[in-house]
Write an enzyme that holds these catalytic residues in place. Sequence first.
Site, PDB file in Angstrom:
ATOM      1  N   PRO A 147       0.830  -1.218   0.000  1.00  0.00           N
ATOM      2  CA  PRO A 147       0.000   0.000   0.000  1.00  0.00           C
ATOM      3  C   PRO A 147       0.865   1.269   0.000  1.00  0.00           C
ATOM      4  O   PRO A 147       2.036   1.226   0.364  1.00  0.00           O
ATOM      5  CB  PRO A 147      -0.778  -0.094   1.318  1.00  0.00           C
ATOM      6  CG  PRO A 147      -0.554  -1.466   1.835  1.00  0.00           C
ATOM      7  CD  PRO A 147       0.699  -1.973   1.232  1.00  0.00           C
ATOM      8  N   CYS A 148       0.270   2.359  -0.427  1.00  0.00           N
ATOM      9  CA  CYS A 148       0.957   3.653  -0.460  1.00  0.00           C
ATOM     10  C   CYS A 148       0.810   4.300   0.915  1.00  0.00           C
ATOM     11  O   CYS A 148      -0.275   4.722   1.296  1.00  0.00           O
ATOM     12  CB  CYS A 148       0.301   4.519  -1.537  1.00  0.00           C
ATOM     13  SG  CYS A 148       1.103   6.077  -1.829  1.00  0.00           S
TER      14      CYS A 148
END
Length: 399
Positions: A147-148
Amino acid sequence: RKYYRFVYDYKLSEVIEKRNLSRERVFELSRKGLISFEIKKNVKFYSLSEIDSALNENSKKAEQYYKINKSKKTDIKAIELFSGCGGLALGLKNAGVNAEMLVEIDKDSCDTLSLNFLNSNIICDDIAKIDFTSYKGKIDIVAGGFPCQAFSYAGKSKGFEDTRGTLFFDFARSVKEVNPKVAIGENVRGLINHDKGRTLSTMINTLEDLGYNVQFKLLLAQYFNVPQKRERVFIVATRKDLPNTYQYPKELDYFVPLEVALKDCPPSEGQKYPKRKKEIMDMVPQGGYWKDLPIEVQKEYMKGSFYLGGGKTGTARRLSMKEPSLTLVTSPAQGQTERCHPLETRPLTIRESARIQTFPDNWTFSGSLASQYKQIGNAVPVNLGFHVGRSVVSYLNSI
């Protein structure tokens, strides 16, 4: 190409109206060199017959070449992190790569992996608890879609330690412990500008510090045999003791519209609209959205948002059979990311969603309906994974 037989006498707005095309599609046909235009008094004019010809040619290619891509098996071994329901893992497998380990924390996703990757080493646990050192020197590829997340920077280092506490840290840690020839990271388009570009540059610096040459590229899934306008960043890191010659896969010269992708799709479960929402969605034409509704219905449906202006092109959106799907999200009937079937007034079913992500029809998803939609929406499209996988396989075969 010779353009002499075409007459350029339609403005963009006229093309959109007469051919029910999106502005984006006209720009994409032009970007790909499939249509031209003439500029008269600073306005671009297009040829309807040239556009028709380009779209007909595209349909023929999509009909002919669209399939779940596969190439022959290799001896290349991979560890796949944040595996989800297996989109990237299946893409890599289809490219001939052998998964030695799949890591995923979500129980339903792990069950999905177990149902489809028989005899595979599936670890259903928090990646932070996993020690990868026993794989050192035995693995060619470490891959995963982390995930960012923002990093908390300590001083000016902007390296490995800055990433601690994020899932990227554990991705980088696995690369450090395994020392593969290639690492592949996948992320959303937003990563490029996240925290003014600092997040991506920290990831690149971290992998470079671990001994890798690193590059990144935004890939448009619709040009990799995926019937979906999904855009994803792929970071590819190759070890510095190896040639720095990796090349990303080249875009194909066609896109796959839903009329090709959803042909003979088997029936399956799907969400339903409440009565009033169905009545409203019945009014939206194919490829249309909330602005195509009568003005009073727009106000009812959009409520306060109606007066805020802005795009909101995903609201009350009906897909088009002539186009790839918009990016699938984790629920098919959310307010601003509506994905209504092009011909029937209902959200896409599980099988239709899986088709759009290029999973085979026999891929079984575990968990509740909501969980299955979420798994599919979060997946890397299988064919996109294949094309990236095949580009890495050809790099490894060349060194």
